[in-house]
Design a protein around this motif. Structure first.
Motif, PDB file in Angstrom:
ATOM      1  N   THR A 121      -8.609   6.302   1.130  1.00 21.25           N
ATOM      2  CA  THR A 121      -8.845   5.875   2.470  1.00 21.25           C
ATOM      3  C   THR A 121      -7.601   4.671   2.560  1.00 21.25           C
ATOM      4  OG1 THR A 121     -10.382   4.377   1.746  1.00 21.25           O
ATOM      5  CG2 THR A 121     -11.366   6.109   2.739  1.00 21.25           C
ATOM      6  N   ASP A 122      -7.039   4.780   3.290  1.00 17.63           N
ATOM      7  CA  ASP A 122      -5.956   3.682   3.617  1.00 17.63           C
ATOM      8  C   ASP A 122      -6.500   2.587   4.772  1.00 17.63           C
ATOM      9  OD1 ASP A 122      -4.074   1.953   4.785  1.00 17.63           O
ATOM     10  OD2 ASP A 122      -2.433   3.703   4.709  1.00 17.63           O
ATOM     11  N   GLU A 123      -7.096   1.534   4.395  1.00 18.01           N
ATOM     12  CA  GLU A 123      -7.825   0.582   5.118  1.00 18.01           C
ATOM     13  C   GLU A 123      -6.961  -0.820   5.288  1.00 18.01           C
ATOM     14  OE1 GLU A 123     -11.694   0.316   3.615  1.00 18.01           O
ATOM     15  OE2 GLU A 123     -12.017   2.541   3.514  1.00 18.01           O
ATOM     16  N   ILE A 124      -5.841  -0.482   5.661  1.00 19.64           N
ATOM     17  CA  ILE A 124      -4.797  -1.530   5.947  1.00 19.64           C
ATOM     18  C   ILE A 124      -5.007  -2.374   6.927  1.00 19.64           C
ATOM     19  CG2 ILE A 124      -3.031  -0.274   6.433  1.00 19.64           C
ATOM     20  CD1 ILE A 124      -0.904  -1.690   5.211  1.00 19.64           C
ATOM     21  N   TYR A 125      -5.702  -1.901   8.044  1.00 19.51           N
ATOM     22  CA  TYR A 125      -6.051  -2.787   9.225  1.00 19.51           C
ATOM     23  C   TYR A 125      -7.582  -3.029   9.379  1.00 19.51           C
ATOM     24  CZ  TYR A 125      -1.321  -0.973  10.389  1.00 19.51           C
ATOM     25  OH  TYR A 125       0.116  -0.848  10.430  1.00 19.51           O
ATOM     26  N   GLU A 126      -8.096  -2.945   8.334  1.00 22.57           N
ATOM     27  CA  GLU A 126      -9.290  -3.409   8.070  1.00 22.57           C
ATOM     28  C   GLU A 126      -9.872  -4.441   8.992  1.00 22.57           C
ATOM     29  OE1 GLU A 126      -9.772  -5.239   4.109  1.00 22.57           O
ATOM     30  OE2 GLU A 126     -11.999  -5.348   4.342  1.00 22.57           O
TER      31      GLU A 126
ATOM     32  N   SER B 233       0.802  -1.098   0.063  1.00 21.76           N
ATOM     33  CA  SER B 233       0.076   0.002   0.078  1.00 21.76           C
ATOM     34  C   SER B 233       0.937   1.316  -0.050  1.00 21.76           C
ATOM     35  CB  SER B 233      -0.791  -0.011   1.247  1.00 21.76           C
ATOM     36  OG  SER B 233      -0.034  -0.398   2.430  1.00 21.76           O
ATOM     37  N   THR B 234       2.100   1.001   0.332  1.00 17.84           N
ATOM     38  CA  THR B 234       2.982   2.104   0.391  1.00 17.84           C
ATOM     39  C   THR B 234       3.080   2.753  -1.276  1.00 17.84           C
ATOM     40  OG1 THR B 234       4.370   1.472   2.064  1.00 17.84           O
ATOM     41  CG2 THR B 234       5.417   2.955   0.600  1.00 17.84           C
ATOM     42  N   GLU B 235       3.431   1.946  -2.212  1.00 14.01           N
ATOM     43  CA  GLU B 235       3.380   2.251  -3.454  1.00 14.01           C
ATOM     44  C   GLU B 235       1.940   2.873  -3.873  1.00 14.01           C
ATOM     45  OE1 GLU B 235       2.967   1.887  -7.824  1.00 14.01           O
ATOM     46  OE2 GLU B 235       3.284  -0.164  -6.999  1.00 14.01           O
TER      47      GLU B 235
HETATM   48  C1  LIG Z   1      -1.330   2.922   7.798  1.00 14.11           C
HETATM   49  C2  LIG Z   1      -0.529   2.447   7.028  1.00 14.11           C
HETATM   50  N1  LIG Z   1      -0.256   2.496   5.673  1.00 14.11           N
HETATM   51  C3  LIG Z   1       0.579   1.686   5.037  1.00 14.11           C
HETATM   52  C4  LIG Z   1       1.555   1.159   5.542  1.00 14.11           C
HETATM   53  C5  LIG Z   1       2.457   0.135   4.652  1.00 14.11           C
HETATM   54  O1  LIG Z   1       1.733  -0.822   4.186  1.00 14.11           O
HETATM   55  P1  LIG Z   1       2.689  -2.224   3.112  1.00 14.11           P
HETATM   56  O2  LIG Z   1       3.492  -2.869   3.723  1.00 14.11           O
HETATM   57  O3  LIG Z   1       1.139  -2.578   2.352  1.00 14.11           O
HETATM   58  O4  LIG Z   1       3.167  -1.087   2.087  1.00 14.11           O
HETATM   59  C6  LIG Z   1       1.774   1.049   7.000  1.00 14.11           C
HETATM   60  C7  LIG Z   1       2.550  -0.133   7.480  1.00 14.11           C
HETATM   61  O5  LIG Z   1       2.970   0.142   8.646  1.00 14.11           O
HETATM   62  C8  LIG Z   1       0.491   1.499   7.563  1.00 14.11           C
HETATM   63  O6  LIG Z   1       0.646   1.630   9.235  1.00 14.11           O
END
Ligand SMILES: Cc1ncc(COP(=O)(O)O)c(C=O)c1O
Length: 393
Positions: free
Chosen positions: A203-208, A97-99
């Motif tokens: 929206t960054d939902e990575i902790y969904e 999700s960083t990229e």
């Molecule tokens: C809110 C949030 N977004 C993105 C990331 C990075 O995620 P990814 O490993 O999918 O690049 C993190 C990593 O800690 C994060 O806490």
């Protein structure tokens, strides 16, 4: 002669979170700084990754993502949240999700535009805005005054952040570093402002899937009128404990996806092909997997809260994600960086200075963040070492 580097690159520092991990290695410290699990990923998905390499899925995938993974993501999001997602039109698989965030911001923002960010914020959002030429505008998240409350924002401050230059707002829920889970009502307030000012919501939902005590994750794209102005970002990293695989994605309206795909293609071409194949397998795990994830993390949350409180920290109990923000005023250090350096070098535990989550590091010097995506042996070692700190209070 000193070679010239860009003005853009001079406007942000290296990641403090990643630096703390390097310091943890240097001092042989227990690493409760960077949010990566130190326990194994699910066996099924590791087997799927090995199978993919053995089946010679070793060449470039389609640049915007291997079809089986895009189809699995589309199916998961549309069945879970009842929002139609077309794997061919709406999805772009990225290197984490960083990229995904960087490609999105580059695709939707022009120099001079403003991007609204809640503060404290996940530290990548600052450089994302700077590299795209945007001006970040911050809205404060205020810490809770009791365990019964969550972090809150002032609706008037939020409304005042929107103007004719606003292009996008970044919402991260469940939130890193605060653990806040935005409520439906709060998201509706944001949605109304996005519609009023014709603004996109990223929206960054990575902790969904990591939420506690009845908190519910509400994806912004499910709210009325928001599907066509929301870019949802997610990844395999946290849900499947594979932060090193670097597989993430965006779900966006077709024309926005088109722009994201172009930026993504020239940034990275694509995420690792065999790990995309394993990602499709991960997304077919049964629902019990997700329930187990939340339950396991709740127990870890309780364990670390207990350790930190015993050691003298004032803790903000998170509703979601796997971090605990703490107040360190009681320890009497000049600032959070001095405290974090002492903790890693003298006590042997690494945390992240809270100031790295604020636009002006000098404005917030009394918080540090710990993560609890760790196994029991790590907690036990941290507990033992932090006893030395407790003796100081
Ligand atoms: C809110 C949030 N977004 C993105 C990331 C990075 O995620 P990814 O490993 O999918 O690049 C993190 C990593 O800690 C994060 O806490």
């Amino acid at each position: 002669m000193k070679p010239r580097t860009s003005e853009k690159a001079s406007r942000f520092t290296e990641s403090v979170i990643r630096e703390m991990t390097r310091l943890a290695h240097k001092h042989n410290a227990v690493n409760l700084s960077q949010g990566f699990p130190d326990f194994p990923a699910p066996a099924e998905i590791k087997a799927a990754a090995c199978d993919a390499i053995n089946a010679d899925i070793n060449q470039y995938a389609v640049t915007w993502g291997a079809k089986p993974l895009r189809e699995a993501i589309a199916k998961d999001f549309s069945t879970r949240y009842n929002v139609a997602v077309d794997a061919d039109a709406n999805l772009t698989v990225c290197c984490g999700s960083t990229e995904a965030m960087m490609s999105t911001i580059m695709a939707i923002v022009d120099p001079g535009d403003e991007v609204i960010v809640f503060e404290p914020f996940y530290e990548n959002y600052g450089p994302d805005a700077i590299l795209s030429g945007a001006t970040p505008r911050f809205v404060t998240l205020h810490p809770p005054k009791s365990r019964a409350e969550d972090w809150t924002f002032d609706p008037a401050e939020l409304a005042a952040a929107f103007n004719n230059k606003t292009r996008a707002i970044i919402v991260n829920t469940p939130n890193n570093p605060t653990g806040k889970v935005f409520t439906r009502d709060e998201l509706l307030q944001i949605a109304a402002l996005c519609q009023k000012w014709d603004v996109l919501c990223v929206t960054d939902e990575i902790y969904e899937h990591i939420v506690y005590e009845g908190a519910t994750h509400v994806p912004m794209a499910t709210l009325d009128g928001m599907r066509d102005r929301t870019i949802t970002i997610n990844s395999l990293s946290k849900t499947f404990s594979v932060t090193g695989w670097r597989v993430g994605w965006t779900i966006a309206p077709a024309d926005i996806s088109g722009a994201i795909r172009k930026v993504h293609d020239f940034l990275t071409v694509g995420a690792a092909a065999p790990l995309q194949a394993a990602g499709a397998a991960a997304l077919s795990l049964p629902e019990s997997y997700y329930k187990g994830l939340s339950t396991t993390y709740f127990a870890k949350r309780e364990r670390l809260l207990g350790i930190l409180e015993k050691a003298g920290f004032v803790c903000f109990a998170p509703r979601g994600a796997y971090y605990i923000m703490t107040d360190i005023s009681a320890f009497g250090f000049p600032d959070d960086v001095a405290f974090a350096r002492h903790l890693v070098s003298e006590i042997g535990v690494a945390c992240v200075p809270g100031s790295s989550f604020y636009r002006d590091p000098a404005s917030m010097r009394t918080q540090v963040r710990f993560c609890f995506c760790k196994q029991e042996a790590t907690f036990a070692a941290a507990e033992q070492r932090l006893a030395k700190l407790a003796a100081r209070v």
